[in-house]
Design a protein around this motif. Structure first.
Motif: not given
Length: 301
Positions: A80-94, A111-116, A134-140
């Motif tokens: 309860d002590g945390h205000p919610a915020h959207a998790v920002r995801v960045f995609l690095v994919e060739r 609650g998830l947003t692709v920020a770039g 918040d999270v970066v997804l790194l392609g192979r």
């Protein structure tokens, strides 16, 4: 390691799986407990995560991410002590098709947003610095070494040091999983997983956990040590007792002292004594290195 690799199977609508979604405390008690168990894990420190008792400062352009009134200190803890915020995801994919598929899957989750996104890891570094994901997804890329170099760049001072990075590939062994964690990533998964598992993996990484899907098989052969490093003695040469080997094996699976005690029917103080003796005999001064030692020598199975 098994404790790090098992995500709960989805049981309801997609929106119910997100750890940031605000619900009454009675409804979030079980997910919160699971989240704390996942993060309060010795191997997570290898990925640059701090235990929940050590709050991390929020980026200046993301108001509300700082923890308040909660003892865990993590910005996406469902307490309860945390205000919610959207998790920002960045995609690095060739590959454009893979990038479009990920964007389509993630952008539909509240609650998830692709920020770039970017196709080249090197060009992605200044972008993640601006976006603060918040999270970066790194392609192979061309190989694991190339991908780990990209992780170091993305989480370096010119990128986003606080971002969690997930590699879009399999870990072929626990040795590879250790390399991925030591490089600063939070784990990996392949793109052929069901979309529910991909979403759950992103959410868990955003919450500070480490994710390896599917679970990597234990390495049966040990790679040669890097040049200049002494060969460490195997367990049979350091005088470990049977109980010390058992405790090390449970530690390598990501269990806390209390969990090891329940598994082996020992008092927590007894577990701590055995672990201290095992660490002294193997020459490792902390739980992280002792857990990796157990993995390297097959104690975890």
């Amino acid at each position: 390691m098994a404790a790090l690799t098992q995500l709960p199977a989805p049981t309801g609508p997609r929106t119910c799986r997100h750890p940031v979604r605000r619900t009454p405390r009675s409804a979030t008690a079980a997910p919160a407990e699971a989240l704390h168990t996942e993060i309060d894990n010795p191997l997570d420190l290898l990925a640059g995560h701090q235990l929940l008792a050590e709050p991390a400062a929020a980026p200046p352009d993301r108001p509300g991410a700082a923890a308040a009134d909660c003892g865990c200190g993590h910005p996406v803890c469902p307490g309860d002590g945390h205000p919610a915020h959207a998790v920002r995801v960045f995609l690095v994919e060739r590959h454009p098709v893979a990038a479009a598929g990920l964007r389509s899957v993630l952008s539909t989750v509240p609650g998830l947003t692709v920020a770039g996104s970017a196709a080249d890891p090197l060009r992605a570094v200044p972008a993640v610095r601006r976006v603060h994901p918040d999270v970066v997804l790194l392609g192979r890329g061309g190989g694991l070494g190339e991908d780990l170099a990209a992780v170091a760049a993305l989480r370096g001072p010119d990128g986003a040091p606080d971002a969690r990075v997930l590699l879009l590939r399999r870990a072929e062994s626990t040795a590879e999983a250790s390399r991925i964690l030591l490089a600063g990533a939070s784990g990996c998964f392949p793109l052929d997983l069901p979309e529910e598992r991909i979403i759950a993996a992103v959410q868990l990484a955003a919450a500070g956990g480490s994710v390896f899907l599917p679970a990597p098989p234990a390495a049966r052969t040990h790679p040669a040590p890097p040049p200049g490093h002494a060969v460490e003695p195997p367990p049979q040469q350091v005088g470990l007792t049977a109980r010390e080997r058992e405790v090390l094996a449970k530690l390598a699976l990501g269990l806390s002292n209390a969990e090891i005690g329940r598994e082996l029917a020992l008092a927590e103080a007894t577990v701590k004594k055995h672990l201290t003796q095992a660490m002294r005999k193997t020459g490792h001064s902390d739980r992280l290195r002792a857990a990796l030692y157990a993995h390297r020598h097959g104690l975890a199975g």
